[in-house]
Enzyme design. Sequence first.
Site, short mmCIF file in Angstrom:
data_model
loop_
_atom_site.label_atom_id
_atom_site.label_comp_id
_atom_site.label_asym_id
_atom_site.label_seq_id
_atom_site.Cartn_x
_atom_site.Cartn_y
_atom_site.Cartn_z
N PRO A 117 4.61 -5.87 1.79
CA PRO A 117 3.27 -5.91 2.37
C PRO A 117 2.34 -4.92 1.70
O PRO A 117 2.78 -3.86 1.23
CB PRO A 117 3.51 -5.56 3.84
CG PRO A 117 4.93 -5.95 4.08
CD PRO A 117 5.65 -5.66 2.80
N CYS A 118 1.06 -5.24 1.68
CA CYS A 118 0.14 -4.49 0.81
C CYS A 118 -0.83 -3.58 1.56
O CYS A 118 -1.61 -2.89 0.92
CB CYS A 118 -0.67 -5.47 -0.03
SG CYS A 118 -1.79 -6.49 0.95
N GLN A 119 -0.81 -3.55 2.89
CA GLN A 119 -1.94 -2.97 3.61
C GLN A 119 -2.28 -1.54 3.17
O GLN A 119 -3.38 -1.26 2.73
CB GLN A 119 -1.66 -2.98 5.12
CG GLN A 119 -1.75 -4.36 5.73
CD GLN A 119 -0.45 -5.13 5.61
OE1 GLN A 119 0.43 -4.75 4.84
NE2 GLN A 119 -0.35 -6.22 6.33
N ALA A 120 -1.36 -0.63 3.32
CA ALA A 120 -1.69 0.76 3.06
C ALA A 120 -1.62 1.10 1.58
O ALA A 120 -2.31 1.99 1.10
CB ALA A 120 -0.74 1.68 3.84
N PHE A 121 -0.81 0.38 0.85
CA PHE A 121 -0.60 0.69 -0.56
C PHE A 121 -1.90 0.65 -1.34
O PHE A 121 -2.10 1.42 -2.28
CB PHE A 121 0.39 -0.32 -1.14
CG PHE A 121 0.70 -0.12 -2.60
CD1 PHE A 121 1.52 0.91 -2.99
CD2 PHE A 121 0.19 -0.97 -3.54
CE1 PHE A 121 1.84 1.08 -4.32
CE2 PHE A 121 0.49 -0.81 -4.87
CZ PHE A 121 1.31 0.22 -5.27
#
Length: 512
Positions: A117-121
Amino acid sequence: MNKNTALRKTDTSVIRGKLERLDRGGRPRVLDLFAGCGGISLGFHSAGFEMVGAVEIDEAAARSHALNFHRNAPPELFEAHAKPRDITMIEPDELLAEYGISGPPNAQIDVIVGGPPCQAFARIGRAKLREIAACPEAFLRDPRSNLYLRYLDYVRALEPVALLMENVPDILNFGGHNVAEETCEVLDNLGYDPRYTLMNAVFFGVPEMRERMVLVAYRKELKAKRWHPEPSHWINLPQGYHGTRQVAMQTIRIDLLEEDRYFSNLSEPHPDHSISAVTAEQALSDLPRIDDESKLKQSKGPRRFDQFVRYPWPPRTDYQRLMRQWPGFESMEGVHDHVIRYLPRDYKIFARMQPGDQYPEAHQLAFRMFEERLQEIERKEGRRPRPGSIRYEDEMAAYVPPYDPDKFPNKWRKMEADKPARTLMAHLGKDSYSHIHYDSTQARTISVREAARLQSFPDGFVFQGPMNPAFRQIGNAVPPLMAKAIADTMMKQLEKVREHEKEACTQAAVGV
């Protein structure tokens, strides 16, 4: 001899050992991170890779993965594979030990795949990623972004020969960051030669228009020549998909001015040299009808997968034949998960919607049908229910959905029979209105098995039910046929370079 030189020799020895094993006929061993039910795993399995195991936090998805890829394992080992795991809570050596794999962890895995998952990255940026590359434990101090960091941490610990990372197109332009580009910089520093691109599943034989970022990397010792497959199918994509791609590509144009080394622009498929895209009807028309006579449309209750329904016809297309006869996942007689949602208010709306209609059109149609109902009452009873009365409100509720069409324009959509489906989303687990069946005589949303077909899961692939978790697993998955195209390309690359790179690694180890 400095530390970096020692690290390079250690890496060379590990890579050489893996290539030697592959040269002796060993299958490339794959670990799937953030695996879901196993869309990527199925593609790689079908291309000849060996699925060692997976990491998945969702309980139903983890068990689905085990049911499909480790169903013949002894009970204790099967349960180890079916166990949901939080990747932030387990180290690579601990994971392999739970699978009964001994020996140095970095010698056990040849390929790592997954879609973290990409949210915080996306908020990390280049400076933070360089810190991560220099300090493997940095993720412990930054829990906002530990999912992507854990993927990179597993790469660092297991030293795969090759890897695949998949994500949504927005990752190329997430708050001004090109996360794929920044990830490639980290992988470059770790000894890999990475490339990323945008791929649409429909161009690889999937009856669904689904755009994804696909990043593939090989160890630099392999001197890779090809990272991504060439499209095999063609369709003129709707304008919305072009728009999404253009937004995602904005940061790539900037990076190109800086001599970007990592982005690969795939060749465009051409109708004269490609197969026509698989349509919804070509994918689904051999499955049993679910019409007004079906109990699934007449009764409410749990939608479990305990009813076997037989195919009413032989396969009508090559795609349908593949879905029934996929090697290792055959289903020659019928399916267990051809179940739908109970939506009695909306069946009559579905029947009168036109292909391509969305929620605003459905909402207007519902009001017209409500008006027809009021006229019917007036003919029979001599007058209409008064607006605001209980009778009026009850009659309206029986026809008109409560959602604001201005706020939810894409909530509903009726599929076109002669086109591939639009992107299946994870919220299939909450409702299926985004994919209303194209056949008005059935007047319903798609079934679990139809969603699986559109995502290119074969009929013998099983999902840990009941219905809602299965829909969610399918909507979250990478289409197996697209994954197989990537895996086929990777397998050919490994076969092509194996002999040459064994020799090159040997020369490097002795300082030639």
